[in-house]
Design an enzyme around this catalytic site. Sequence first.
Site, mmCIF file in Angstrom:
data_model
loop_
_atom_site.group_PDB
_atom_site.id
_atom_site.type_symbol
_atom_site.label_atom_id
_atom_site.label_comp_id
_atom_site.label_asym_id
_atom_site.label_seq_id
_atom_site.Cartn_x
_atom_site.Cartn_y
_atom_site.Cartn_z
ATOM 1 N N SER A 10 36.471 42.125 38.625
ATOM 2 C CA SER A 10 35.647 40.986 39.047
ATOM 3 C C SER A 10 35.544 40.017 37.879
ATOM 4 O O SER A 10 34.676 40.168 37.006
ATOM 5 C CB SER A 10 34.248 41.450 39.478
ATOM 6 O OG SER A 10 33.396 40.340 39.703
ATOM 7 N N GLU A 11 36.449 39.033 37.847
ATOM 8 C CA GLU A 11 36.458 38.085 36.734
ATOM 9 C C GLU A 11 35.155 37.287 36.668
ATOM 10 O O GLU A 11 34.636 37.010 35.571
ATOM 11 C CB GLU A 11 37.656 37.149 36.856
ATOM 12 C CG GLU A 11 38.985 37.784 36.496
ATOM 13 C CD GLU A 11 39.465 38.801 37.533
ATOM 14 O OE1 GLU A 11 40.205 39.728 37.166
ATOM 15 O OE2 GLU A 11 39.090 38.656 38.718
ATOM 16 N N GLN A 25 42.674 39.830 32.258
ATOM 17 C CA GLN A 25 43.969 40.495 32.133
ATOM 18 C C GLN A 25 45.146 39.533 32.111
ATOM 19 O O GLN A 25 46.104 39.723 31.372
ATOM 20 C CB GLN A 25 44.127 41.505 33.266
ATOM 21 C CG GLN A 25 45.099 42.611 32.975
ATOM 22 C CD GLN A 25 44.953 43.740 33.988
ATOM 23 O OE1 GLN A 25 45.384 43.613 35.128
ATOM 24 N NE2 GLN A 25 44.346 44.833 33.562
ATOM 25 N N PHE A 26 45.108 38.487 32.919
ATOM 26 C CA PHE A 26 46.076 37.392 32.893
ATOM 27 C C PHE A 26 45.305 36.093 33.086
ATOM 28 O O PHE A 26 44.328 36.054 33.833
ATOM 29 C CB PHE A 26 47.120 37.535 34.011
ATOM 30 C CG PHE A 26 48.094 38.659 33.799
ATOM 31 C CD1 PHE A 26 49.297 38.447 33.133
ATOM 32 C CD2 PHE A 26 47.814 39.932 34.269
ATOM 33 C CE1 PHE A 26 50.195 39.485 32.943
ATOM 34 C CE2 PHE A 26 48.701 40.977 34.083
ATOM 35 C CZ PHE A 26 49.900 40.752 33.415
ATOM 36 N N ALA A 27 45.778 35.018 32.441
ATOM 37 C CA ALA A 27 45.090 33.728 32.586
ATOM 38 C C ALA A 27 45.005 33.298 34.040
ATOM 39 O O ALA A 27 44.067 32.605 34.441
ATOM 40 C CB ALA A 27 45.808 32.664 31.759
ATOM 41 N N ASP A 28 45.976 33.715 34.844
ATOM 42 C CA ASP A 28 45.983 33.368 36.269
ATOM 43 C C ASP A 28 44.771 33.934 37.007
ATOM 44 O O ASP A 28 44.403 33.441 38.078
ATOM 45 C CB ASP A 28 47.247 33.921 36.925
ATOM 46 C CG ASP A 28 48.508 33.609 36.146
ATOM 47 O OD1 ASP A 28 48.573 34.002 34.956
ATOM 48 O OD2 ASP A 28 49.425 32.996 36.699
ATOM 49 N N TYR A 29 44.157 34.982 36.453
ATOM 50 C CA TYR A 29 43.018 35.625 37.107
ATOM 51 C C TYR A 29 41.680 35.000 36.731
ATOM 52 O O TYR A 29 40.633 35.437 37.203
ATOM 53 C CB TYR A 29 42.959 37.107 36.719
ATOM 54 C CG TYR A 29 44.150 37.940 37.096
ATOM 55 C CD1 TYR A 29 45.154 37.460 37.931
ATOM 56 C CD2 TYR A 29 44.283 39.241 36.613
ATOM 57 C CE1 TYR A 29 46.243 38.241 38.271
ATOM 58 C CE2 TYR A 29 45.381 40.032 36.946
ATOM 59 C CZ TYR A 29 46.358 39.520 37.774
ATOM 60 O OH TYR A 29 47.433 40.289 38.103
ATOM 61 N N ILE A 30 41.715 33.997 35.868
ATOM 62 C CA ILE A 30 40.463 33.476 35.324
ATOM 63 C C ILE A 30 39.720 32.578 36.304
ATOM 64 O O ILE A 30 38.517 32.334 36.154
ATOM 65 C CB ILE A 30 40.741 32.712 33.998
ATOM 66 C CG1 ILE A 30 39.486 32.686 33.109
ATOM 67 C CG2 ILE A 30 41.251 31.295 34.263
ATOM 68 C CD1 ILE A 30 39.761 32.215 31.701
ATOM 69 N N HIS A 66 51.112 35.457 37.434
ATOM 70 C CA HIS A 66 51.029 36.122 36.133
ATOM 71 C C HIS A 66 51.633 35.267 35.018
ATOM 72 O O HIS A 66 51.937 35.789 33.943
ATOM 73 C CB HIS A 66 51.748 37.472 36.154
ATOM 74 C CG HIS A 66 51.161 38.467 37.099
ATOM 75 N ND1 HIS A 66 51.417 38.447 38.443
ATOM 76 C CD2 HIS A 66 50.322 39.505 36.877
ATOM 77 C CE1 HIS A 66 50.781 39.450 39.029
ATOM 78 N NE2 HIS A 66 50.091 40.095 38.108
#
Length: 353
Positions: free
Chosen positions: A75-76, A98-103, A145
């Site tokens: 849960s970002e 974990q990856f900038a894409d998940y921010i 990713h």
Amino acid sequence: MSDTKTRKKQDASQDGERRLNMIEAINDALDTAMQRDPDVIVMGEDVGYFGGVFRCTAGLQEKHGKTRVFDTPISECGIIAVAVGMGAYGLRPVPEIQFADYIYPGIDQLISEAARLRYRSAAEYIAPITVRSPFGGGIFGGQTHSQSPEAMFTHVSGLKTVIPSTPYDAKGLLISAIEDNDPVIFFEPKRIYNGPFSGYYDKPVEPWKKHPQSVVPEGYYKIPLGKARHVTEGEELTILAYGTMVHVVEAVCAKKGVEADILDLRTLVPLDIEAIEESVKKTGRCLIVHEATRTSGFGAELSALVTERCFYHLEAPVERATGFDTPYPHSLEWAYFPGPIRIGEAIDKILSE
């Protein structure tokens, strides 16, 4: 034997200097910060027992305990919200996304809470959090990713944005970010986690074990935020880059025999505009290189600043070499990156003006 113990046996090269790759330097920075300050907390998905998806936190839970290095739910929004609360309470959390894409699910917490907390509380509360995240391409991760969203955060007043390109800088900048009293977005170019780059140029640059910036001192040191690094000195043109692109630009200039003033920006906010202005006024030409998409990328802001401050010194229009304005490709990511051909063409165009 833990990853940390194994690394300590391997990171001393034959010349007696301690040489690390970026993963090891980041791990060392976190360890150093945690030893100096018991309020530093590392948190995120898989950062504890597993040591992070890229192993940047390997061995830290074993050394510092489960209350200071711990796994979180996927849960970002929750990760960043908890970090903001911890910072307001007096801790210095270092959450990993974990990856900038998940921010993106946590952006509201970063913009509406972390970035504004000092101002809206009249400095009664602060949010001294450092959000670490791998960003950019290089692992064929595709659209979810591989993104480079740095420009989104440079637009937000109250946030600082840092992007190292070498192990030495990664450690010094990360320690500075952790000790800063404002929220910092610390993007780590995953493509150069283990070395400058490979398989991208006909003659790859030297591996980390020979790279001068792979020498990482033991213990505590800081690199101030807001100071660019002069990679090479030159009179023909100024090239502004950060992260992975610093190494690509350096290799292209060496291949072409171009004497460029290459600046590694290192921090986008705060920006070392004085160093940029001094260099462009000296060379009269400027090329900006980043792998993020072109439209509204940070290069557009750099171009505007250079034009505003150095207009009467420019001998050619400011040029940009960037990623394309397309969804991030999976199998064609090497074509998406600004590479030797596109960067070389931009250099030739500027020098021909």
